[in-house]
Design a protein around this motif. Structure first.
Motif, short mmCIF file in Angstrom:
data_model
loop_
_atom_site.label_atom_id
_atom_site.label_comp_id
_atom_site.label_asym_id
_atom_site.label_seq_id
_atom_site.Cartn_x
_atom_site.Cartn_y
_atom_site.Cartn_z
N THR A 58 43.93 19.18 32.30
CA THR A 58 44.08 20.51 32.89
C THR A 58 45.30 21.24 32.32
O THR A 58 45.27 22.46 32.12
N ARG A 62 44.96 24.60 30.39
CA ARG A 62 45.69 25.75 30.94
C ARG A 62 46.52 26.44 29.86
O ARG A 62 46.70 27.68 29.87
N TYR A 65 43.34 27.68 26.85
CA TYR A 65 41.99 28.21 27.11
C TYR A 65 41.81 29.63 26.57
O TYR A 65 40.69 30.06 26.28
N GLY A 81 42.37 30.73 34.80
CA GLY A 81 43.74 30.20 34.83
C GLY A 81 44.14 29.71 36.20
O GLY A 81 44.78 28.65 36.34
N ARG A 82 43.76 30.47 37.25
CA ARG A 82 44.11 30.04 38.61
C ARG A 82 43.36 28.77 39.00
O ARG A 82 43.92 27.86 39.63
N LEU A 84 42.34 26.37 36.98
CA LEU A 84 42.98 25.25 36.29
C LEU A 84 44.32 24.89 36.94
O LEU A 84 44.68 23.72 37.03
N THR A 85 45.04 25.91 37.40
CA THR A 85 46.32 25.65 38.08
C THR A 85 46.10 24.87 39.37
O THR A 85 46.83 23.92 39.68
N MET A 88 45.25 21.32 38.57
CA MET A 88 46.42 20.59 38.11
C MET A 88 47.35 20.23 39.27
O MET A 88 47.92 19.14 39.31
#
Length: 381
Positions: A58, A62, A65, A81-82, A84-85, A88
């Motif tokens: 991740t 992040r 990507y 992005g959110r 993946l955050t 993670m």
């Protein structure tokens, strides 16, 4: 062609690098475990491989990507992005819990193999279990808070909640008074050495073994495989019996109600003979004495010892069964009974006040008042 190779390179490179790093870390842990077999930490840390790979994957995605060049990614950059955050953050919490669990279990395993006092081992086990639950709860709360703070709307809610923290704290304290009481009672049990996992306890008249201790409840497994779940505040506010406190060795008693003619000395010798053949007796102590008497019976108490609660139960049952069987076979007169003979009849008075012979209709039955040889019947033959 570039639109196909670039995303494949980014995604494939992230996956390959993640698998390679995971394999390398696992290889190093295996070698460390082989070189230091006395330390179980390295073998336990191998369980962290999967969450570690999720964190690495991740993190790589992040960071890269946006380089894929896909129109889907370009149109939904913030959402991807959110997501993946969030993944993670959850994976990091998972990894931290696994690492702490490995460290705690390794410490407990080394202590359990070196310690000779089993009571201390059970105490450390109880403390370790509660520490792990506390750490897990703290990590989960922090992870959830971090996830919520990634949303702008949640930041506003958090600011307003902090502004009214005083009122919320008072309301929450009143509403969760029982829960907080159990929580602090769990800390007191864990570090006050009141009760441990594996202790033999008696609560509300039920005998059992402590099977699980958490921050809010305690589970007791009874002798008939039932589970009694009780709030931990019970053990800090009410008296209970802990048979494992100060050692697991126990002393048990067997009470027998017998006739006054019971051969106490012979019973004492028979008790010693029974205990010598009883595997549950630990040989520390034994005794037999008359502890009470009544108009019809005497109370005989036999005392035996055993190494734990299970063996003391077996020893008591063995002594009770074999003593009663021996008395029934060898000395049946010693067993209690109810007298059923007729009471003696007063002689009939004469007219001048002297005592005469028994009245004909009050003459006692010879078969009841005397034996076959003419002697008075005592009821013991």
């Amino acid at each position: 062609m570039e639109n196909v190779l670039r995303p494949l390179t980014v995604l494939g490179g992230a996956v390959v690098l993640t698998l390679l790093l995971g394999w390398l870390v696992d290889l190093l842990l295996r070698r460390a475990d082989a070189r230091h077999p006395e330390t179980p930490l390295w073998g336990l840390l191998r369980r962290c491989r999967l969450p570690l790979q999720v964190v690495l994957l991740t993190a790589l995605l992040r960071a890269t990507y946006r380089e894929t060049g896909w129109w889907v990614v370009e149109n939904h950059q913030s959402g991807i992005g959110r997501a993946l955050t969030l993944i993670m953050i959850g994976a990091c919490a998972w990894l931290v819990v696994r690492i702490v669990s490995a460290a705690v279990e390794s410490t407990y395993a080394r202590y359990a193999t070196s310690a000779r006092d089993r009571a201390k081992v059970r105490r450390v086990r109880t403390q370790v279990t509660l520490i792990m639950r506390i750490v897990t709860a703290v990590v989960v709360v922090v992870a959830v808070a971090a996830i919520l703070l990634t949303f702008p709307s949640m930041r506003t809610i958090g600011t307003s909640m902090l502004a009214s923290a005083g009122i919320i704290g008072i309301v929450a304290g009143v509403a969760a008074q029982s829960t907080l009481g159990n929580l602090f009672a769990g800390f007191q049990i864990a570090f006050g050495d009141m009760v441990r996992i594996g202790d033999t306890v008696v609560v509300d008249g039920e005998w059992g073994v402590v099977e699980e201790v958490t921050l809010t409840f305690l589970a007791v497994r009874t002798w008939d495989e039932r589970r009694i779940t009780m709030p931990v505040s019970y053990f800090t506010s009410k008296p209970f019996e802990n048979w494992s406190r100060g050692g697991v060795q126990m002393t048990g008693t067997v009470f027998l109600q017998l006739d006054h003619s019971a051969p106490v000395n012979l019973m004492r010798e028979k008790l010693h003979e029974i205990l010598q053949d009883c595997a549950a007796w630990d040989g520390r102590d034994w005794s037999l004495a008359v502890t009470d008497t009544s108009p019809s019976t005497i109370e005989v108490r036999a005392v035996v010892t055993a190494k734990d609660a299970d063996d003391i139960w077996t020893a008591r049952c063995t002594v009770r069964e074999q003593l009663i069987a021996w008395l029934a076979d060898e000395h049946p007169y010693a067993l209690p009974r109810i007298a059923t003979t007729r009471a003696a009849v007063l002689p009939a008075p004469r007219e001048n006040g002297a005592v005469g012979h028994l009245a004909p209709h009050h003459k006692p039955d010879p078969a009841v008042t005397s034996g076959a040889d003419g002697d008075p019947r005592t009821g013991r033959g």
